[in-house]
Enzyme design. Structure first.
Site, PDB file in Angstrom:
ATOM      1  N   CYS A 174      49.653  43.375  46.629  1.00  0.00           N
ATOM      2  CA  CYS A 174      49.236  43.449  48.033  1.00  0.00           C
ATOM      3  C   CYS A 174      48.747  42.068  48.446  1.00  0.00           C
ATOM      4  CB  CYS A 174      48.156  44.518  48.222  1.00  0.00           C
ATOM      5  SG  CYS A 174      46.702  44.262  47.189  1.00  0.00           S
ATOM      6  N   GLY A 175      47.638  41.988  49.178  1.00  0.00           N
ATOM      7  CA  GLY A 175      47.104  40.693  49.575  1.00  0.00           C
ATOM      8  C   GLY A 175      46.185  40.089  48.531  1.00  0.00           C
TER       9      GLY A 175
END
Length: 379
Positions: A335-336
């Site tokens: 993800c981030g």
């Protein structure tokens, strides 16, 4: 972010009074974490006893009407990833159940999880600082700490290996999944995410409280101090939680890089489609837009329903099928910053895939690496 505020808030808890919301007298409905269907309900007063058998937690519910009592067992296996608020309410005062408020928010949300914890949290819950209980040797946000550091921090919170751990957050299912994954990485299987989190708990009419005694804040501060000591080479004692590291649940940048050519693992990115496609900027400065070549996008909200609870198994499987993800092949998630990737891992765990690794550095590390290849998608 929250760890820096711990010392400043040690005195503030004395000013806060407990806030309590009385639960309604509605019947109790117990949900199976597998199919989310109520399998026991009872309108009469219900009394609970509790026991642990191996890795299965059992609650005995008895409804006493006159001299007769009806019993129903509620068991939660470590193979399940979530528990309902009704289950937690029934077992909240059991000594071997520890509850963690692991709320964490994106920087642009401008929400302070520690202050929100002080205002309202599930009774007896401890605050788990996602930013604080992390690797202090890197500039990447909330990276997985060392075994020694995690053991020291968790021990400072008063958690032992025999405990069952229930993790929740202030959104429903968000950062709690990260802490669920962390415990599993370090060998603890008796950990579950509270389905729907604090919003679901409050919507069900259950009590919340503030840290009037300050004990929980002191423990959170002790956990932060324990982490600091470990990374400074100091000895921390006592250690009540022993770790058993599972490297197959954590991926590094090198492993992701090698997987681009070999494609042994199906790579799923939990970020929004716009960030994945490279048409929306990253929230952190200096990070390129786009995605790891060969990866696919399943934004983490697709794992949840409108009330921020995990979808049924059938609906979860449909989401992965729609993106061409085979549950029969290996999967890695990212993800981030390694938070919402754990929500994908949570959903996959619920479907029986208990060996899904998370790329810890995720896009913040990959997109910030000058030599890492980046792909974008055409509109």
């Amino acid at each position: 972010m929250a760890s820096g505020l711990l010392s400043k808030t040690l005195f503030a808890h004395r000013l806060l009074k407990s806030s309590t919301f009385l639960p309604s007298s509605k019947p109790q409905f117990f949900l199976s974490a597998i199919n989310k269907k109520p399998f026991y309900s009872q309108a009469a007063p219900t009394y609970f006893s509790y026991k642990v058998v191996g890795s299965v937690t059992c609650c005995i519910a008895s409804s006493r009407v006159g001299t007769r009592a009806a019993f129903s067992k509620l068991a939660v296996s470590s193979n399940e990833s979530v528990v309902s608020v009704d289950w937690l309410h029934a077992n909240l005062k059991e000594p071997d159940i520890k509850v963690l408020d692991a709320s964490w928010y994106m920087p642009n949300e401008q929400r302070n999880p520690l202050q929100e914890y002080q205002v309202a949290h599930i009774p007896g819950a401890l605050f788990f600082d996602v930013d604080g209980i992390s690797d202090r040797t890197t500039n990447l946000p909330h990276m997985l700490p060392s075994e020694e550091a995690f053991a020291a921090a968790v021990s400072a919170l008063g958690i032992e290996n025999k405990d069952g751990v229930v993790v929740y957050d202030g959104k429903g299912i968000f950062s709690a999944a990260r802490v669920w994954w962390m415990f599993r990485v370090f060998g603890h299987d008796r950990v579950w995410v509270l389905d729907g989190g604090l919003p679901r708990w409050r919507a069900s009419g259950y009590d919340v409280e503030s840290s009037a005694s300050g004990d929980a804040i002191l423990k959170a501060s002790a956990a932060s101090e324990a982490i600091e000591k470990v990374y400074q080479g100091q000895t921390v004692a006592p250690i009540t939680f022993q770790t058993k590291f599972r490297p197959h649940l954590v991926w590094t940048l090198d492993q992701v890089w090698k997987n681009i050519d070999g494609t042994t693992y199906q790579h799923i990115d939990a970020r929004s489609k716009a960030r994945f496609d490279g048409v929306a900027p990253e929230p952190r400065k200096g990070i390129r837009s786009g995605h790891v070549p060969g990866s696919k996008c399943i934004p983490f909200p697709q794992m949840l329903d409108s009330s921020q609870t995990l979808l049924s198994n059938e609906e979860l499987k449909k989401k992965f099928d729609q993106e061409g993800i085979s549950l029969d092949k290996p999967i890695v998630t990212s993800c981030g910053t390694g938070v919402t990737a754990c929500i994908l891992a949570l959903g996959l765990h619920q479907l029986g895939k208990t060996d899904v690794p998370v790329y810890d550095g995720s896009w913040t590390e990959w997109g910030g690496h000058p030599d890492a290849p980046v792909a974008t998608s055409e509109a």
